[in-house]
Design a protein around this motif. Structure first.
Motif, PDB file in Angstrom:
ATOM      1  N   MET A  98      18.036  16.284 -39.426  1.00  0.00           N
ATOM      2  CA  MET A  98      16.572  16.260 -39.368  1.00  0.00           C
ATOM      3  C   MET A  98      15.947  16.435 -40.743  1.00  0.00           C
ATOM      4  SD  MET A  98      15.761  18.572 -36.015  1.00  0.00           S
ATOM      5  CE  MET A  98      16.551  18.241 -34.434  1.00  0.00           C
ATOM      6  N   ALA A  99      16.723  16.915 -41.676  1.00  0.00           N
ATOM      7  CA  ALA A  99      16.182  17.262 -42.985  1.00  0.00           C
ATOM      8  C   ALA A  99      16.656  16.348 -44.097  1.00  0.00           C
ATOM      9  CB  ALA A  99      16.553  18.708 -43.321  1.00  0.00           C
ATOM     10  N   ASP A 100      17.325  15.257 -43.762  1.00  0.00           N
ATOM     11  CA  ASP A 100      17.856  14.338 -44.770  1.00  0.00           C
ATOM     12  C   ASP A 100      16.699  13.588 -45.434  1.00  0.00           C
ATOM     13  OD1 ASP A 100      18.926  12.103 -46.134  1.00  0.00           O
ATOM     14  OD2 ASP A 100      20.672  12.056 -44.804  1.00  0.00           O
ATOM     15  N   PRO A 101      16.420  13.862 -46.709  1.00  0.00           N
ATOM     16  CA  PRO A 101      15.264  13.240 -47.346  1.00  0.00           C
ATOM     17  C   PRO A 101      15.385  11.728 -47.492  1.00  0.00           C
ATOM     18  CG  PRO A 101      16.537  14.517 -48.952  1.00  0.00           C
ATOM     19  CD  PRO A 101      17.105  14.811 -47.602  1.00  0.00           C
ATOM     20  N   ALA A 102      16.590  11.218 -47.632  1.00  0.00           N
ATOM     21  CA  ALA A 102      16.760   9.766 -47.775  1.00  0.00           C
ATOM     22  C   ALA A 102      16.406   9.054 -46.470  1.00  0.00           C
ATOM     23  CB  ALA A 102      18.200   9.450 -48.184  1.00  0.00           C
ATOM     24  N   VAL A 103      16.891   9.589 -45.356  1.00  0.00           N
ATOM     25  CA  VAL A 103      16.553   9.008 -44.054  1.00  0.00           C
ATOM     26  C   VAL A 103      15.063   9.128 -43.800  1.00  0.00           C
ATOM     27  CG1 VAL A 103      16.838   9.285 -41.555  1.00  0.00           C
ATOM     28  CG2 VAL A 103      18.838   9.409 -43.060  1.00  0.00           C
ATOM     29  N   ALA A 104      14.505  10.295 -44.107  1.00  0.00           N
ATOM     30  CA  ALA A 104      13.082  10.531 -43.868  1.00  0.00           C
ATOM     31  C   ALA A 104      12.204   9.597 -44.691  1.00  0.00           C
ATOM     32  CB  ALA A 104      12.739  11.988 -44.168  1.00  0.00           C
ATOM     33  N   ALA A 105      12.611   9.323 -45.920  1.00  0.00           N
ATOM     34  CA  ALA A 105      11.826   8.426 -46.776  1.00  0.00           C
ATOM     35  C   ALA A 105      11.817   7.010 -46.199  1.00  0.00           C
ATOM     36  CB  ALA A 105      12.386   8.423 -48.193  1.00  0.00           C
ATOM     37  N   GLN A 106      12.963   6.572 -45.666  1.00  0.00           N
ATOM     38  CA  GLN A 106      13.022   5.240 -45.053  1.00  0.00           C
ATOM     39  C   GLN A 106      12.198   5.193 -43.765  1.00  0.00           C
ATOM     40  OE1 GLN A 106      17.036   3.212 -45.140  1.00  0.00           O
ATOM     41  NE2 GLN A 106      17.681   5.213 -45.901  1.00  0.00           N
ATOM     42  N   LEU A 107      12.268   6.275 -42.991  1.00  0.00           N
ATOM     43  CA  LEU A 107      11.470   6.346 -41.768  1.00  0.00           C
ATOM     44  C   LEU A 107       9.988   6.310 -42.101  1.00  0.00           C
ATOM     45  CD1 LEU A 107      11.143   6.849 -38.689  1.00  0.00           C
ATOM     46  CD2 LEU A 107      11.227   9.313 -39.218  1.00  0.00           C
ATOM     47  N   TRP A 108       9.582   7.047 -43.135  1.00  0.00           N
ATOM     48  CA  TRP A 108       8.179   7.075 -43.541  1.00  0.00           C
ATOM     49  C   TRP A 108       7.707   5.663 -43.932  1.00  0.00           C
ATOM     50  CZ3 TRP A 108       5.030  11.635 -44.398  1.00  0.00           C
ATOM     51  CH2 TRP A 108       3.753  11.345 -44.899  1.00  0.00           C
ATOM     52  N   ALA A 109       8.499   4.995 -44.743  1.00  0.00           N
ATOM     53  CA  ALA A 109       8.120   3.649 -45.195  1.00  0.00           C
ATOM     54  C   ALA A 109       7.982   2.687 -44.018  1.00  0.00           C
ATOM     55  CB  ALA A 109       9.147   3.127 -46.192  1.00  0.00           C
ATOM     56  N   ALA A 110       8.927   2.754 -43.084  1.00  0.00           N
ATOM     57  CA  ALA A 110       8.864   1.882 -41.910  1.00  0.00           C
ATOM     58  C   ALA A 110       7.659   2.228 -41.043  1.00  0.00           C
ATOM     59  CB  ALA A 110      10.149   2.012 -41.098  1.00  0.00           C
ATOM     60  N   SER A 111       7.387   3.523 -40.880  1.00  0.00           N
ATOM     61  CA  SER A 111       6.266   3.961 -40.049  1.00  0.00           C
ATOM     62  C   SER A 111       4.935   3.549 -40.660  1.00  0.00           C
ATOM     63  CB  SER A 111       6.309   5.481 -39.868  1.00  0.00           C
ATOM     64  OG  SER A 111       7.531   5.901 -39.289  1.00  0.00           O
ATOM     65  N   ALA A 112       4.817   3.671 -41.975  1.00  0.00           N
ATOM     66  CA  ALA A 112       3.583   3.274 -42.648  1.00  0.00           C
ATOM     67  C   ALA A 112       3.327   1.780 -42.473  1.00  0.00           C
ATOM     68  CB  ALA A 112       3.666   3.630 -44.134  1.00  0.00           C
ATOM     69  N   GLU A 113       4.392   0.985 -42.540  1.00  0.00           N
ATOM     70  CA  GLU A 113       4.235  -0.464 -42.361  1.00  0.00           C
ATOM     71  C   GLU A 113       3.853  -0.794 -40.921  1.00  0.00           C
ATOM     72  OE1 GLU A 113       6.785  -4.617 -42.867  1.00  0.00           O
ATOM     73  OE2 GLU A 113       7.584  -2.732 -43.661  1.00  0.00           O
ATOM     74  N   LEU A 114       4.511  -0.157 -39.967  1.00  0.00           N
ATOM     75  CA  LEU A 114       4.266  -0.449 -38.556  1.00  0.00           C
ATOM     76  C   LEU A 114       2.875  -0.004 -38.101  1.00  0.00           C
ATOM     77  CD1 LEU A 114       7.740   0.560 -37.111  1.00  0.00           C
ATOM     78  CD2 LEU A 114       6.786  -1.753 -37.150  1.00  0.00           C
ATOM     79  N   THR A 115       2.340   1.034 -38.734  1.00  0.00           N
ATOM     80  CA  THR A 115       1.024   1.555 -38.331  1.00  0.00           C
ATOM     81  C   THR A 115      -0.108   0.989 -39.176  1.00  0.00           C
ATOM     82  OG1 THR A 115       1.318   3.493 -39.762  1.00  0.00           O
ATOM     83  CG2 THR A 115       1.964   3.726 -37.442  1.00  0.00           C
ATOM     84  N   GLY A 116       0.224   0.178 -40.175  1.00  0.00           N
ATOM     85  CA  GLY A 116      -0.818  -0.379 -41.028  1.00  0.00           C
ATOM     86  C   GLY A 116      -1.432   0.638 -41.967  1.00  0.00           C
ATOM     87  N   THR A 117      -0.650   1.677 -42.308  1.00  0.00           N
ATOM     88  CA  THR A 117      -1.138   2.705 -43.232  1.00  0.00           C
ATOM     89  C   THR A 117      -0.275   2.729 -44.486  1.00  0.00           C
ATOM     90  OG1 THR A 117       0.206   4.408 -42.139  1.00  0.00           O
ATOM     91  CG2 THR A 117      -2.058   4.127 -41.366  1.00  0.00           C
ATOM     92  N   ALA A 118       0.134   1.544 -44.946  1.00  0.00           N
ATOM     93  CA  ALA A 118       1.096   1.448 -46.050  1.00  0.00           C
ATOM     94  C   ALA A 118       0.596   2.100 -47.332  1.00  0.00           C
ATOM     95  CB  ALA A 118       1.440  -0.023 -46.302  1.00  0.00           C
ATOM     96  N   ARG A 119      -0.716   2.199 -47.524  1.00  0.00           N
ATOM     97  CA  ARG A 119      -1.229   2.802 -48.751  1.00  0.00           C
ATOM     98  C   ARG A 119      -1.185   4.314 -48.720  1.00  0.00           C
ATOM     99  NH1 ARG A 119      -5.409  -0.664 -51.684  1.00  0.00           N
ATOM    100  NH2 ARG A 119      -4.901  -2.774 -51.002  1.00  0.00           N
ATOM    101  N   TRP A 120      -0.863   4.888 -47.546  1.00  0.00           N
ATOM    102  CA  TRP A 120      -0.885   6.351 -47.407  1.00  0.00           C
ATOM    103  C   TRP A 120       0.495   6.923 -47.702  1.00  0.00           C
ATOM    104  CZ3 TRP A 120       0.610   9.829 -43.050  1.00  0.00           C
ATOM    105  CH2 TRP A 120       0.118  11.125 -43.239  1.00  0.00           C
ATOM    106  N   SER A 121       0.582   7.762 -48.723  1.00  0.00           N
ATOM    107  CA  SER A 121       1.868   8.371 -49.056  1.00  0.00           C
ATOM    108  C   SER A 121       1.882   9.851 -48.728  1.00  0.00           C
ATOM    109  CB  SER A 121       2.155   8.200 -50.554  1.00  0.00           C
ATOM    110  OG  SER A 121       1.141   8.808 -51.338  1.00  0.00           O
ATOM    111  N   GLY A 122       0.772  10.368 -48.219  1.00  0.00           N
ATOM    112  CA  GLY A 122       0.688  11.787 -47.860  1.00  0.00           C
ATOM    113  C   GLY A 122      -0.775  12.170 -47.742  1.00  0.00           C
ATOM    114  N   PRO A 123      -1.037  13.423 -47.293  1.00  0.00           N
ATOM    115  CA  PRO A 123      -2.408  13.860 -47.029  1.00  0.00           C
ATOM    116  C   PRO A 123      -3.364  13.688 -48.194  1.00  0.00           C
ATOM    117  CG  PRO A 123      -0.896  15.394 -46.067  1.00  0.00           C
ATOM    118  CD  PRO A 123      -0.065  14.423 -46.848  1.00  0.00           C
ATOM    119  N   ALA A 124      -4.615  13.396 -47.811  1.00  0.00           N
ATOM    120  CA  ALA A 124      -5.783  13.288 -48.710  1.00  0.00           C
ATOM    121  C   ALA A 124      -5.496  12.488 -49.949  1.00  0.00           C
ATOM    122  CB  ALA A 124      -6.319  14.636 -49.056  1.00  0.00           C
TER     123      ALA A 124
END
Length: 316
Positions: free
Chosen positions: A290-316
């Protein structure tokens, strides 16, 4: 302060005041979400129930008010399966700041057929993970406006035995309902830990915490008619199970502590004390998958693309 000392000093039945604070609980009309909302309402905070069905929300709010005199509860129409609606939902909160959001709402399917949201995403992954991912993006300004806000992601014991397939996040090749559900909850939990890493890197005051209810059964849950009814017969039949699991009222305890306890830190995992299945809340070691940063980074990138929030890299 040690985890043992924290567990002794935290009383699930005597929660600290949270007057003047605003909390949003997704799926706050039923199950773990309902009891989370009920317990948070007792602290004096404004509690917003985020759910699709206004009638169910009204029923849940009436139940909370009957048990918490003076409870300040509101409804926000929220459909996590409809990603295009989440920006306006955040606007309709009509709050100057949000002190915590509890990512609790979820879909679990037992029937074999694979289902999709209107946007074409597998229903459990699209609702449980992508919906909360996108909602966090739109809530970011409100969370950053609070003095020390929290994003609390409600995970599941089912995620412990699963692993993400980054090449098939939406189970298009091999769909099995229980596995797909477990992976959707694992994706949520990975997101919660990755979010906190990004918050810390940005120097944000917002914390991201993950909690899970352990084993929480309807049959061991106190009645809250008409929101939930437990018959004496069902409760009697379930009593042997109480050695290992608990009701959904107790399942909400780790979530509520993750919202309220000033000793809770970002990036932590909270669950029940006894084998992670029942009892008072405690901090747990975070499983490595659950804490693997490499997996999490890939999940984040895929999620941002799928949700149309690709410009968002984190809060505010």
């Amino acid at each position: 302060m040690s985890s043992a000392t924290q567990s002794q000093s935290w009383d699930v039945h005597r929660l600290p005041s949270a007057e003047g604070r605003n909390f949003l609980v997704t799926g706050g009309n039923a199950g773990i979400g309902y009891f989370t909302a009920e317990q948070l309402a007792a602290t004096g905070a404004v509690v917003v129930l985020g759910c699709r069905d206004r009638a169910k929300a009204e029923t849940a709010m009436a139940s909370i008010r009957s048990r918490v005199p003076g409870a300040r509860v509101r409804h926000l129409r929220l459909d996590l399966a409809d990603l295009s609606s989440l920006n306006s939902a955040a606007d309709r909160l009509d709050l100057g700041q949000l002190d915590a959001v509890v990512h609790n709402a979820g879909v679990a399917l037992d029937d074999p057929p694979r289902r999709e949201t209107a946007g074409g995403h597998e229903l459990m992954f699209g609702t449980n993970h992508l919906g909360h991912f996108a909602l966090t993006r739109w809530l970011a300004p409100l969370l950053s406006a609070a003095r020390a806000a929290r994003v609390v992601t409600v995970g599941s014991f089912a995620a412990r035995s699963e692993r993400l397939d980054l090449g098939d996040l939406q189970s298009t090749r091999d769909y099995r309902p229980k596995r797909t559900y477990g992976r959707s909850k694992l994706a949520q939990m990975c997101f919660g830990f990755e979010l906190d890493r990004r918050l810390r890197a940005a120097g944000s005051t917002v914390l991201s915490v993950v909690a899970h209810p352990g084993g929480a059964l309807d049959s061991l849950t106190p009645s809250r008619p008409p929101v939930h009814r437990t018959t004496p017969g069902a409760r009697l039949c379930a009593l042997p199970s109480a050695l290992l699991v608990q009701g959904k009222d107790a399942g909400a305890w780790p979530v509520v502590r993750a919202v309220l306890d000033p000793e809770v830190a970002g990036g932590e995992l909270w669950g029940p004390r006894v084998f992670g299945l029942r009892g008072t809340p405690r901090r747990e070691p975070v499983p490595s998958h659950m804490a693997d940063p490499a997996v999490a980074a890939q999940l984040w990138a895929a999620s941002a693309e799928l949700t149309g929030t690709a410009r968002w890299s984190g809060p505010a």
